[in-house]
Design an enzyme around this catalytic site. Sequence first.
Site, PDB file in Angstrom:
ATOM      1  N   GLU A 216      76.948 -16.388 -27.919  1.00 50.61           N
ATOM      2  CA  GLU A 216      77.778 -17.463 -27.375  1.00 50.61           C
ATOM      3  C   GLU A 216      77.245 -18.815 -27.807  1.00 50.61           C
ATOM      4  O   GLU A 216      78.002 -19.719 -28.162  1.00 50.61           O
ATOM      5  CB  GLU A 216      77.810 -17.374 -25.839  1.00 50.61           C
ATOM      6  CG  GLU A 216      78.821 -18.306 -25.171  1.00 50.61           C
ATOM      7  CD  GLU A 216      78.284 -19.681 -24.807  1.00 50.61           C
ATOM      8  OE1 GLU A 216      79.071 -20.521 -24.355  1.00 50.61           O
ATOM      9  OE2 GLU A 216      77.069 -19.938 -24.974  1.00 50.61           O
ATOM     10  N   GLU A 217      75.917 -18.956 -27.769  1.00 51.22           N
ATOM     11  CA  GLU A 217      75.290 -20.257 -28.031  1.00 51.22           C
ATOM     12  C   GLU A 217      75.436 -20.709 -29.487  1.00 51.22           C
ATOM     13  O   GLU A 217      75.130 -21.853 -29.815  1.00 51.22           O
ATOM     14  CB  GLU A 217      73.794 -20.210 -27.666  1.00 51.22           C
ATOM     15  CG  GLU A 217      73.511 -19.935 -26.185  1.00 51.22           C
ATOM     16  CD  GLU A 217      73.837 -21.112 -25.279  1.00 51.22           C
ATOM     17  OE1 GLU A 217      74.264 -22.170 -25.769  1.00 51.22           O
ATOM     18  OE2 GLU A 217      73.665 -20.949 -24.054  1.00 51.22           O
TER      19      GLU A 217
ATOM     20  N   ASP B  95      79.868 -18.705 -16.454  1.00 51.99           N
ATOM     21  CA  ASP B  95      78.786 -19.388 -17.174  1.00 51.99           C
ATOM     22  C   ASP B  95      78.181 -20.437 -16.255  1.00 51.99           C
ATOM     23  O   ASP B  95      78.640 -20.616 -15.127  1.00 51.99           O
ATOM     24  CB  ASP B  95      79.339 -20.031 -18.460  1.00 51.99           C
ATOM     25  CG  ASP B  95      78.302 -20.077 -19.582  1.00 51.99           C
ATOM     26  OD1 ASP B  95      77.109 -20.320 -19.290  1.00 51.99           O
ATOM     27  OD2 ASP B  95      78.677 -19.894 -20.751  1.00 51.99           O
TER      28      ASP B  95
ATOM     29  N   ASP C 145      71.156 -20.110 -18.106  1.00 58.06           N
ATOM     30  CA  ASP C 145      72.300 -20.120 -19.025  1.00 58.06           C
ATOM     31  C   ASP C 145      72.089 -18.978 -20.012  1.00 58.06           C
ATOM     32  O   ASP C 145      71.335 -19.137 -20.969  1.00 58.06           O
ATOM     33  CB  ASP C 145      72.366 -21.470 -19.732  1.00 58.06           C
ATOM     34  CG  ASP C 145      73.519 -21.565 -20.715  1.00 58.06           C
ATOM     35  OD1 ASP C 145      74.339 -20.645 -20.770  1.00 58.06           O
ATOM     36  OD2 ASP C 145      73.581 -22.576 -21.443  1.00 58.06           O
TER      37      ASP C 145
ATOM     38  N   HIS D   7      69.667 -25.863 -20.742  1.00 59.55           N
ATOM     39  CA  HIS D   7      68.992 -25.778 -22.047  1.00 59.55           C
ATOM     40  C   HIS D   7      67.589 -26.393 -22.010  1.00 59.55           C
ATOM     41  O   HIS D   7      67.116 -26.962 -22.992  1.00 59.55           O
ATOM     42  CB  HIS D   7      69.833 -26.410 -23.174  1.00 59.55           C
ATOM     43  CG  HIS D   7      71.030 -25.580 -23.526  1.00 59.55           C
ATOM     44  ND1 HIS D   7      71.772 -25.771 -24.684  1.00 59.55           N
ATOM     45  CD2 HIS D   7      71.617 -24.540 -22.894  1.00 59.55           C
ATOM     46  CE1 HIS D   7      72.755 -24.882 -24.714  1.00 59.55           C
ATOM     47  NE2 HIS D   7      72.687 -24.134 -23.635  1.00 59.55           N
TER      48      HIS D   7
ATOM     49  N   HIS E  98      77.668 -14.374 -21.103  1.00 56.30           N
ATOM     50  CA  HIS E  98      76.901 -14.148 -22.331  1.00 56.30           C
ATOM     51  C   HIS E  98      75.433 -13.807 -22.086  1.00 56.30           C
ATOM     52  O   HIS E  98      74.807 -14.283 -21.142  1.00 56.30           O
ATOM     53  CB  HIS E  98      77.070 -15.297 -23.325  1.00 56.30           C
ATOM     54  CG  HIS E  98      76.471 -16.614 -22.944  1.00 56.30           C
ATOM     55  ND1 HIS E  98      75.191 -16.957 -23.278  1.00 56.30           N
ATOM     56  CD2 HIS E  98      76.988 -17.687 -22.308  1.00 56.30           C
ATOM     57  CE1 HIS E  98      74.949 -18.195 -22.858  1.00 56.30           C
ATOM     58  NE2 HIS E  98      76.022 -18.656 -22.260  1.00 56.30           N
TER      59      HIS E  98
HETATM   60 ZN   LIG Z   1      76.189 -20.642 -21.462  1.00 50.20          ZN
END
Ligand SMILES: [Zn+2]
Length: 366
Positions: free
Chosen positions: A212-213, A235, A182, A327, A68
């Site tokens: 995606e998130e 990922d 990410d 994150h 992603h």
């Molecule tokens: Zn991810």
Amino acid sequence: MSWRSELLSWLKELTSIPGPSGREDQVREVVTRLIKPNVDKLWVDTLGNLVGLKRGSTGEGRLMIAAHMDEIGLFVSHIEDDGYLRVLPIGGLPERALIYQRVVLRTRDGRLVRGVIGLKPPHVAKPEELQKVPEMRELFVDIGASSREEVEKAGVRVGDVLVFDREIAEMLGDRVTGKAFDDRVGLVAMIKAAQMIASPKVDVYFVATVQEEVGLKGARTSAFAISPDAAIAIDVTIASDVPGVSKAEWYTRLGKGPAIKIADGRGATGLIAHPKIVEALINVAEKYKVPYQLEVAAGGTTDASIIALNEEGVPAGTVSVPTRYIHSPVEVLDLNDVYNTALLVEYFAEEVTPEWLREVKGRVIK
Ligand SMILES: [Zn+2]
């Protein structure tokens, strides 16, 4: 160029660009440039997914590989009269990762506006306030403006997006730190795999997905269009090999190779990887001596969990780059894991045959 400097330069470029969910356009431009030489066809679909097709020698069978493009971020939800911005999260962004961070916003006309996430001074806060993480609605972004007019003059309006303002930095050995690993690192591994896959037997679709998130949305629509016979998502995954976490909860470790997912998420939202995909990934890793780890993750999921539910079902799995502090603006990973992820995906894609895909998809019993 060595694989190390190549992967590092791609990761550097891809993480320097803001691209929260729904605003992946700049990331897509870079991925387009990097993947174009190694695919036969390349297109963008309605939601903004970038799809590259590398044709297989048999003209039969479709393998989808997804990573992603979007990252977590913030929407400007309100502009205060005194020039502060109020925000709401895009994706899973914990408040404690935001405090005292620098953020950057790209306006509609392409200007970059820098800001910080401030907090009430500790001297005026109540003792109990100092003990807890503030809620999203208490946070504000200071871009240096003193009035709403100044904010508007800078080109900022409600709905604009902010991401962490953080450059990649090399640490000891082959470890690096930065934001949006990410899943820009997944894109890096996918681009490298596309470059290395020599002559696949089946058609390989490389998909740089959007959103995606915020619920695996790009993966859903691109899988519908491609109708793959099998799929792999690339990922990041939780490397919890840090102090304070019991060894029983060290799901993956940095530098020990890509993680082959057995399961993730919880119940309805997660993936139980297809056993035949898991088996094939392990066989390929053993055969070509690629280091790997098996992973049963406590939470989170990837594009693979929604691709698996396309049409009547798709055998799907996930190959992950172990990453610490996911994150946050200080994610940490090991470049060897990135290269080995690309190798594992490459070898897997080269081994897939139309016969194997038919066998994995199901069989007539009577
Ligand atoms: Zn991810």
